[in-house]
Design an enzyme around this catalytic site. Sequence first.
Site: not given
Lengths: 337, 410
Positions: A129, A60
């Site tokens: 998540h 990322e």
Amino acid sequence: MPTMNMIQALNSALDVMLTEDPDTLIFGEDVGYFGGVFRVTEGLQRKHGLTRCFDAPISEGGIVATAIGMGAYGLRPIVEIQFADYILPAYDQLVSEAARLRYRSNGEFFAPITVRAPYGGGIFGGQTHSQSPEAIFAHITGLKTVIPSNPYDAKGLLIAAIEDDDPVIFLEPKRIYNGPFDGRYDQLLKVWAGEPGAEVPEGRYTVPLGKAALVRKGADVTVIAYGTMVHVAQAGIAESGVDAELIDLRSIVPLDIETIVASVRKTGRCVILHEASRFGGFGGELSALIQERCFYHLKSPIERVAGWDTPYPHAFEWDYFPGPKRLAAALIRTLEA
Amino acid sequence: MMSNTPKLQLHIPTPPGRPGDEPTFDHLEIPPAGTVRRPDMSAPEADLRDLPYGLIRVLDDAGRAVGPWNPNLSADRLRAGLRAMLLTRTFDERLFRLHRQGKTSFYMKSEGEEAIGACQSMVLGRDDMAFPTYRMVSWLMARDYPLVDLVNQIFSNAQDPLKGRQLPILYSARQYGFYSLSGNVGSRFGAAVGWAMASAFKGDDKIAIGYIGEGTTAEGDFHEALTFASVYRAPVILCVTNNQWAISSFSGIAGAETTTFAAKALAYGLPGLRVDGNDFLAIWAATEWAAERARSNRGATLIELFTYRAGGHSTSDDPSKYRPAGEAAKWPLGDPVERLKQHLVALGEWDETRHQALQAELTEAVRAAVKEGEAVGCLGKSKPSVREMFEGVFKEPDWRLIEQRRELGI
């Protein structure tokens, strides 16, 4: 006008921008051939070619760093972070580079990048998540943070974000990708077809950043929400029987302070609803702004209905999730105060 | 219960000398100049894997250019390089003194590393982009960046090109191929790769050159950048400026005891060159080689520039607290300014008289620029409009910034 779910609307926004602006490109984990784990980029590589939509390493920080360099060159990169929970390795790039580049270089360089990330819970994704990290971006000046609540807004806001010359964090409430969800988890799943905001034009249009939507007019209390919580708010208001006004912020930076202030001055009461945990959440900032500007109009304390200050817990999803019952109780408390 | 295996021992790297010790670099293996082979620029990476363990040197101890990496530069170019390096040193010394006089808050010198920016600035094109470290003002010197603009930035005065928003020496100069600096080390390494990828995406011919210190190779930024550069074959040159010291931590703390920084390239499938960073000619040749690779779609090269930080980390640092006094003078690869001067003299293209004249000219140029900057005002005596504090956060200020500006009464 075609009916789209939020995934299709986002896909359409990306398709429009890849078609209209040759300086746009998309990259991120699994977004290329496969089309992304949530299918938002499905078909874009096939249609627009390898270099316009391609897979990135699981990095990322690297994804955002390269996007910033591309933005400085003159491109408009759109990157996907697979889950907002995974964005933290990129936080240094977002804070130290993307948000500061224009300022520190006196405008010689800037980063017109869009960072998309599915966020929020209600999907039994556990603590990795499900998180809602909007407050950690809102706190960083130089970043814009956008959160749609329906397919029409999702497409228009995403196009506006891509065309914006500042870095934009675009958080997609994944629980409502396929249909609106009002927090009543024991009800049948809904689809977007036939719901407000599901009719989406094919071509280019924008929904401006920094303009809230007045979802429901009301006289007695103002409810402020964004993302999935806009739908939860509607259910909570119905359950409470209170004549509440509902504002969907759509972007938290820039923030439509005028709409908020006008509504709270009218109703004299305010309940803020967000899924992120409460302490240090964006609701705290909203609450402070409202008391600074509306103190003498307030008839009762501002309430915050939010996730608890725990990590997002798997088995306790619905105990954690600020559903319509908690909102309804807060609305009634506010009126009785 | 203890097993029969030996007790485990935690290894903490320590440098060969500390204050009070005789400085020594005996642990370094320095091959003679001219001994590293020069493969063709188009060679596959698999044929280049010895290079990260060598040390590309062109200038020998007598100041002669020797071996296959000799770029055979004209005397004019050599003199231009010497001028940029000497100007950097002259400027640094003057501004460092001004800091000591309280005229600015902070300064960092490039002492001992002047060859890197000066040389690579000359090798790369005007449309290429450097993503520099803070010890590379010589890049700007080689491109005749106005000295007074540097001084004004360092003073954060009313004429500061960065409007008083940035710490002294963290310049930005897009027109000079110099990306905006930041005090967060390493965080632009990936942007260099992204910039290069953008050039390739557009089908342009520009390349990027990124820099990171040897200490900062331990950051994720370094490995992320190398991964992306390798995966997408980005037209970028990635440089590790190994000046032996990250503030007070010697290069062993970043892993130098067991391998070279150039060798980090191997696992990424990239060529790694290890170059004498105090040798203007070696840097030139290696950079040209890597630039040609990048421009011909052969992808990225990692270059370790092996040098020595002759001064302190910054004006806030005192190296006598952690390394032996006199280490700089013992650096086996000498001083980059002296070595290029020696080479020009050996060629018969330079002499002491001309050198003194150049030094006098540069001293005067720096003096004049400082005088001009002081006339505008040094730190605290002059500053841009406070309005500038609220500009440039976003393209257009939002209501918060407008309100806060008014709250401050402007």
